[in-house]
Design an enzyme around this catalytic site. Sequence first.
Site, PDB file in Angstrom:
ATOM      1  N   GLU A  51      -0.662  -4.455   2.325  1.00  0.00           N
ATOM      2  CA  GLU A  51      -1.145  -3.366   3.079  1.00  0.00           C
ATOM      3  C   GLU A  51      -2.469  -2.923   2.975  1.00  0.00           C
ATOM      4  OE1 GLU A  51       3.387  -0.949   3.471  1.00  0.00           O
ATOM      5  OE2 GLU A  51       2.215  -0.731   1.386  1.00  0.00           O
TER       6      GLU A  51
ATOM      7  N   GLU B   9       9.422  -7.122   2.825  1.00  0.00           N
ATOM      8  CA  GLU B   9      10.102  -5.798   2.353  1.00  0.00           C
ATOM      9  C   GLU B   9      11.072  -5.391   3.442  1.00  0.00           C
ATOM     10  OE1 GLU B   9       7.427  -2.530   1.540  1.00  0.00           O
ATOM     11  OE2 GLU B   9       5.994  -3.899   0.237  1.00  0.00           O
TER      12      GLU B   9
END
Length: 1016
Positions: A451, A517
């Site tokens: 991220e 994820e």
Amino acid sequence: MTSVTDRIADPRFVSENRLPAHSDHRWFRDAAEAATGASSFERSLAGTWKFHYAENLEGTIPGFEDPDVDVSGWDDIRVPGHIQYQGYSRAQYCNVQYPWDGVEDVQPGEVPQSYNPVGSYVTTFAHETPLADGERLTVTFEGAESAIVVWHNGTYVGYATDSFTPSEFDLTDTLVPGENRLAVQVLRFSSGAWLEDQDFYRLSGLFRDVVLRRRPRVHAEDVRVRTEVADDLGAATVRVRVRLTAPGTVTATIAGHGSAPVALDPAGDGELTIALDAPRLWSAEDPYLHDLRIEVRDDSGALTEHIPVAVGIRRFGIEDGVLRINGSRVVLKGVNRHEFGLNGRVMTYEETEQDIRILKAAGVDAVRTSHYPNSTFFYELCDRYGLYVIDEMNLETHAAWDAVVQGRWTEADALPGDRPDWLPALLDRAASMFERDKNHASIVMWSCGNESYGGTNLLAVADWLRSVDDRPVHYEGIRADPRHPQTSDVTSRMYVPAAEVEQYLAEHREKPYILCEYAHAMGNSFGAVDKYVELAYREPLFQGVFVWDFADQGVMLTDELGRRYGGYGGDSGEAPHDFEFCGNGLVLLDRTPTPKLIELKQLYQPLHIEVTREGITVENRHLFTGSDAYDALVTLSREGEVLQTAPLTTGVAPGETASFPVPVELPDEPGEYAIDVSFTTREDAPWAAAGHEVASAQGVFRVGAPARPRRAGAPVVIQGLHNVGVRGDGFSALFSRIHGGLLSYRLGATHDSGRELLRSIPRPNFWHAPTSNERGWGMTTRDGQWLVASRYEPAHDDHPAPTVEVRDDAVVIAYRHDLPTVPASECDLVYTVTADGRIDVALTVRPGEGLSDMPEFGLLMETTRDLDRVRWYGDGPHESYVDRRSASRLGVYEAAVADMLTPYMRPQEAGNRTGVRWAEVTDAHGVGLRLEAESEGGMEFSALPWTPFEVENAAHPVDLPPIRKTVLRPALMRRGVGGDDSWGALTHPEHRLPQSEELTFRFSFQGIGGSSRDAR
């Protein structure tokens, strides 16, 4: 010191005098010493150090590193350990936001000035034996969060950033005979902290071991082991390259296969090769490790080092467009794992091994190290136990990425993005990870971080990793910044619904696809995950799923009453913070398994089994193991009573499917029967004892029609002015005309002497304590009218009087409830009472047009606290919901009511059981209530010590009120727990109650275990 601290806000100032990164091999004097596991070249400095805490650099003590400065009056502190766990600063949980956001105005690379905790550490060590000619002594800080300055005997040694890889410094030139003083300062924030915005607790200090290491004159500074496996898997070559500090020779041997000594100069240009025929290959199913022995000799032939290296020979990579291990397509059944436990990121070898055993026992075969390199022994354990690892470098700039995505920053502002000042730090972190971890067979992919948007800097990292190794490179952030898709060798996404994954792959076939994820397991969650796993075995390019995440993060705290509890964001008095968003674990902070882990085990099991009347079908999802490696047992039962067992012999090859006759026979006697199939380990494994269940399934079959209860005749009815009394065989009931419901239900011969089983009037209930997922998508706002409808009744005078119909075999009392929703809703509650005390309940709701779907639909009944045990025939033994019941099995189970609420970090809807045919809630003498579902498939049911409203009001399990009652909630259905994500994804439509549709729920209850005497 001044020159160092003046530079901590410079992102280019990554380290000073830190030794180059190298492999994590250990060296011993000889094979005998290696066999003990204790190296005479190593000395841990773990223990008690002297410590001084300052809130910022201005508060530190100048010159404290000088050996003449007396620190005896300083505090003591444990190393390794976080300072926040030892009374200094505060543990701070943040998800996206930087910990200083809104506190100080700092720009990328700058550090807060007023609040930048600094820990000054001092320890001494004795040096009695002089170093031999050419020997060196180094100190390694395995983990220091987030920047470290080091002095030795008053002399500045060096500086380093990157919290999660070793920082090693040479002490040779400052070493003195006798006592030596090591002084360290650990800064909470440096420019490198901008690269460490992971979703975790923000902590600081020396949280991993500190180790002194002696290096002989001729020392293997670095070891590189690579394996090559032939296309037909019939042969392999192990290549060993050793970098020496001085001219010498190296010999490498594997299980009797060796190579001739090779003379190596300090550049280490020589390579040793070992050929193996018919090698035993490493995989998660068979993590076989070859024992490589490296011996280093100096130019006189004297042995200087013996180096054992565990080598897993395997081939992993993208072949024919898909990820393969040893030639077979692999599905990575994974989890994300923070290195975090009861002591924060101070994780011992034993605690880490416990985690890996839990994962392996649950069928997990892959781990992503979110989002930083773990302690080196984690990889050693993964090699030995068999886990595929995505090793992720220490990088996350989520807050900066968020600013770009939301338009508050431009793409040019992205961090690290295309900013040249940040590239050295990134390449340094990548190299520190790779060089330390490169020899571990368990690592199958390198990850550039998490991220952090995209850009040329991350592309450069990916290109560098590919230039030094052949393992695929992973990075998910190119989803947000698609300018450089070549950054990642796989398509990686987060929290995409399974249907969207399938839709994407229908059009894009360029790369293998993984969800790095998914299934955000926050609180009571992990619903509908079966859709993802099923797709992975149907779509060749969908090859990996990694649950977020393995264990709750939390800080153990003590409340004002001395009770221990797991704290989350804000509980340590910190700000900013992100509340309980750290409670995402399949296991709790103390590693207690949650029902989510049990469900994961069922979905990840290596044998997919279907049970029908006609046969048992076994799909072997193993790649290299046949189903006959396990013992299989088939059990026939009826309502929890085992009627028959029989072994099942299977021989399903990896990747194949076969069917077998059912080795037990259903009886002719009418009833409901369960056929359970269980595969268990035949021998002890490192992660479980023999007999551990690795796969299971159940088929439920009914023979004949279900028996219907016989009516017992009409009870006595007393038509009072304000109440309707009903009396029969050993019971009495009182229905209020003015309070809108069943006021009393007593077990006993007379009303006065009977045992009261109701604590309040049963009420229609449409609400449950919001789960973390429901809070995330705004359930409390969208569905708030159903809370009002559940809690608040019209004024007494507005209650319509019940209708009373006396029949030959029963009396029927019907209530009409006008629910306070807008538009208005209606609910009918009809009780049919027979002479034996059985009460049939029919609950009908007519929701107002356009209202949202109800969180649940059922009846809330409060009984006395001494009815504190529950026994039920239905799904169990653990908690289950309509979208998370794959692992549940129909059977008869019992538990204490006080144990039925799963203790999620923040209390929420929990403790439900699906498919409940009947349930009994009783006291120690067996007196209580029996509830029965009318539907053949059962009802949903919970028995808890608290109402949904009390659960909702509690911030932690210790905040729940003292137990004063038992609350029963039979229901037609409760909303599924969901979990595609925890910030917007609703429960899937098929797992929600129909919207704006009339619904009816039927069940019955009856007092049990009492007589006119023993029911008092």
